[in-house]
Write a protein that holds these residues in place. Structure first.
Motif, PDB file in Angstrom:
ATOM      1  N   ALA A 139       0.831  -1.207   0.000  1.00  0.00           N
ATOM      2  CA  ALA A 139       0.000   0.000   0.000  1.00  0.00           C
ATOM      3  C   ALA A 139       0.866   1.257   0.000  1.00  0.00           C
ATOM      4  CB  ALA A 139      -0.934  -0.009   1.215  1.00  0.00           C
ATOM      5  N   GLU A 140       2.000   1.214   0.692  1.00  0.00           N
ATOM      6  CA  GLU A 140       2.911   2.364   0.704  1.00  0.00           C
ATOM      7  C   GLU A 140       3.456   2.638  -0.692  1.00  0.00           C
ATOM      8  OE1 GLU A 140       4.687   2.378   5.266  1.00  0.00           O
ATOM      9  OE2 GLU A 140       5.761   1.255   3.716  1.00  0.00           O
ATOM     10  N   VAL A 141       3.786   1.593  -1.425  1.00  0.00           N
ATOM     11  CA  VAL A 141       4.272   1.763  -2.792  1.00  0.00           C
ATOM     12  C   VAL A 141       3.167   2.330  -3.678  1.00  0.00           C
ATOM     13  CG1 VAL A 141       5.060   0.536  -4.858  1.00  0.00           C
ATOM     14  CG2 VAL A 141       6.017  -0.048  -2.622  1.00  0.00           C
ATOM     15  N   LEU A 142       1.978   1.782  -3.561  1.00  0.00           N
ATOM     16  CA  LEU A 142       0.869   2.191  -4.418  1.00  0.00           C
ATOM     17  C   LEU A 142       0.406   3.617  -4.128  1.00  0.00           C
ATOM     18  CD1 LEU A 142      -1.131  -1.150  -4.285  1.00  0.00           C
ATOM     19  CD2 LEU A 142      -0.020  -0.207  -6.317  1.00  0.00           C
ATOM     20  N   CYS A 143       0.437   3.998  -2.848  1.00  0.00           N
ATOM     21  CA  CYS A 143      -0.015   5.339  -2.460  1.00  0.00           C
ATOM     22  C   CYS A 143       1.108   6.366  -2.466  1.00  0.00           C
ATOM     23  CB  CYS A 143      -0.660   5.298  -1.069  1.00  0.00           C
ATOM     24  SG  CYS A 143      -2.303   4.567  -1.037  1.00  0.00           S
ATOM     25  N   GLY A 144       2.340   5.889  -2.381  1.00  0.00           N
ATOM     26  CA  GLY A 144       3.471   6.820  -2.322  1.00  0.00           C
ATOM     27  C   GLY A 144       3.626   7.498  -0.985  1.00  0.00           C
ATOM     28  N   ASP A 145       3.090   6.898   0.073  1.00  0.00           N
ATOM     29  CA  ASP A 145       3.147   7.485   1.413  1.00  0.00           C
ATOM     30  C   ASP A 145       3.565   6.435   2.433  1.00  0.00           C
ATOM     31  OD1 ASP A 145       2.050  10.069   0.651  1.00  0.00           O
ATOM     32  OD2 ASP A 145       0.132   9.032   0.433  1.00  0.00           O
ATOM     33  N   ARG A 146       4.174   6.886   3.534  1.00  0.00           N
ATOM     34  CA  ARG A 146       4.467   6.008   4.657  1.00  0.00           C
ATOM     35  C   ARG A 146       3.190   5.818   5.464  1.00  0.00           C
ATOM     36  NH1 ARG A 146       7.140   2.868   6.732  1.00  0.00           N
ATOM     37  NH2 ARG A 146       7.978   3.833   8.616  1.00  0.00           N
ATOM     38  N   LEU A 147       2.931   4.589   5.872  1.00  0.00           N
ATOM     39  CA  LEU A 147       1.748   4.285   6.667  1.00  0.00           C
ATOM     40  C   LEU A 147       2.187   3.894   8.067  1.00  0.00           C
ATOM     41  CD1 LEU A 147      -0.350   2.193   4.085  1.00  0.00           C
ATOM     42  CD2 LEU A 147      -0.169   4.677   4.343  1.00  0.00           C
ATOM     43  N   VAL A 148       2.018   4.803   8.997  1.00  0.00           N
ATOM     44  CA  VAL A 148       2.480   4.594  10.365  1.00  0.00           C
ATOM     45  C   VAL A 148       1.306   4.427  11.317  1.00  0.00           C
ATOM     46  CG1 VAL A 148       3.827   5.554  12.259  1.00  0.00           C
ATOM     47  CG2 VAL A 148       4.569   5.921   9.886  1.00  0.00           C
ATOM     48  N   LYS A 149       0.304   5.282  11.141  1.00  0.00           N
ATOM     49  CA  LYS A 149      -0.860   5.256  12.021  1.00  0.00           C
ATOM     50  C   LYS A 149      -2.088   4.755  11.268  1.00  0.00           C
ATOM     51  CE  LYS A 149       0.874   9.261  14.615  1.00  0.00           C
ATOM     52  NZ  LYS A 149       0.599  10.654  15.034  1.00  0.00           N
ATOM     53  N   LEU A 150      -3.116   4.427  12.036  1.00  0.00           N
ATOM     54  CA  LEU A 150      -4.357   3.939  11.444  1.00  0.00           C
ATOM     55  C   LEU A 150      -4.948   4.969  10.489  1.00  0.00           C
ATOM     56  CD1 LEU A 150      -6.367   1.579  11.411  1.00  0.00           C
ATOM     57  CD2 LEU A 150      -7.588   2.701  13.296  1.00  0.00           C
ATOM     58  N   ARG A 151      -4.835   6.231  10.837  1.00  0.00           N
ATOM     59  CA  ARG A 151      -5.356   7.291   9.959  1.00  0.00           C
ATOM     60  C   ARG A 151      -4.620   7.312   8.623  1.00  0.00           C
ATOM     61  NH1 ARG A 151      -9.653   9.445   8.038  1.00  0.00           N
ATOM     62  NH2 ARG A 151      -9.456  11.648   7.425  1.00  0.00           N
ATOM     63  N   ASP A 152      -3.326   7.003   8.622  1.00  0.00           N
ATOM     64  CA  ASP A 152      -2.568   6.930   7.374  1.00  0.00           C
ATOM     65  C   ASP A 152      -3.135   5.838   6.474  1.00  0.00           C
ATOM     66  OD1 ASP A 152      -0.826   8.843   8.448  1.00  0.00           O
ATOM     67  OD2 ASP A 152       0.528   7.314   9.246  1.00  0.00           O
ATOM     68  N   ILE A 153      -3.482   4.711   7.077  1.00  0.00           N
ATOM     69  CA  ILE A 153      -4.034   3.584   6.320  1.00  0.00           C
ATOM     70  C   ILE A 153      -5.388   3.961   5.729  1.00  0.00           C
ATOM     71  CG2 ILE A 153      -4.864   1.200   6.492  1.00  0.00           C
ATOM     72  CD1 ILE A 153      -2.797   0.761   8.707  1.00  0.00           C
TER      73      ILE A 153
END
Length: 271
Positions: free
Chosen positions: A144-158
């Protein structure tokens, strides 16, 4: 005669039996579904590593799907390792030509050992050509990080990433939270609007997790083929995978496989 549910996996072959189409077919069988397969790539791997992989010609991949669709029929299908652009295009064409409506796209990008299973330049093609046909995509956190281009650290990021992924065309997004820290593993389902669904499971402390993503997407596919409603299929699939992890098998020197037959009487005792 009662209708026999039919599910197809379009994926790579894992000779160790823990992931890929071998894991998918075991899952289909364990959940009472007739399983079929279209091989996209042959890998050389075991529980420790992927040594190398050989992609099959795209026309061969298409024709495998064609012959089973025209003869046996497909109630639901999933994709796993697709390897390259031409194979993705062939699969997308088959999905359109044979009207495969219940399609689960497991966004397999890398193996657990870090081997690339989808060429970087093919990711864009995967999103453009297959996501719009998917009932559900099932990336894990790194994917998901690759597909979105963002780091996913917290639930809100997901949650924000799930919204971004839904805008790419699929009807549903399930981001698997097994890579997050904590005693609970939280998977996030998003199908639009303001509501998210959370599937919370106890984290099992084991290294034997080879093929977990393949198994979950295969279980969802099998249950959809049996006629389960979307949300219920995911919930039951999660329960099945939890049991397969809890009864995982200490085989090999690396990450051992799940026990796909844990729910069949006698299988756990036999192992």
């Amino acid at each position: 005669m009662e209708r026999i549910p039919r599910a197809l996996t379009i994926a790579g072959s894992d000779p160790s039996g823990g992931a890929g189409l071998q894991a998918d077919l075991k899952t289909f069988t364990a959940l009472g579904v007739y399983g079929m397969s279209a091989v996209t790539s042959v890998t050389v791997q075991n529980t420790e590593r992927v040594v190398y992989a050989k992609e099959l010609p795209p026309e061969l991949v298409y024709d495998q799907i064609k012959v089973v669709a025209e003869d046996i029929g497909i109630d639901a299908a999933k994709t796993g390792m697709l390897s390259g652009e031409e194979v993705i295009l062939a699969v997308a064409k088959a999905v359109r030509d044979f009207k495969i409506d219940r399609l689960i796209v497991d966004t397999v990008l890398r193996s657990k050992s870090g081997y690339s299973l989808l060429k970087d330049e093919a990711i864009r093609v995967l999103v453009k050509e297959l996501f719009p046909h998917a009932l559900l995509i099932t990336p894990n956190i790194p994917e998901a990080e690759v597909l979105c281009g963002d780091r996913l650290v917290k639930l809100r990021d997901i949650e924000l990433c799930a919204k971004k992924l839904l805008s790419m065309g699929p009807r549903g997004v399930l981001i698997k939270g097994g890579h997050m820290e904590g005693d609970k593993a939280i998977d996030v389902l998003y199908t639009g609007g303001d509501e998210f669904h959370y599937f919370v499971g106890d984290r099992v402390r084991t290294k034997n997790l080879h093929g977990t993503g393949c198994t979950l997407s295969a279980a969802i596919t099998a249950l959809l083929a049996k006629g389960y409603e979307f949300y219920e299929a995911i919930k039951k699939a999660k329960d099945y995978v939890q049991g397969a992890i809890e009864n995982s098998l200490p085989l090999g020197k690396g990450h051992g496989p799940l026990n796909h037959m844990w729910n069949i009487k006698g299988c756990v005792e036999d192992f």
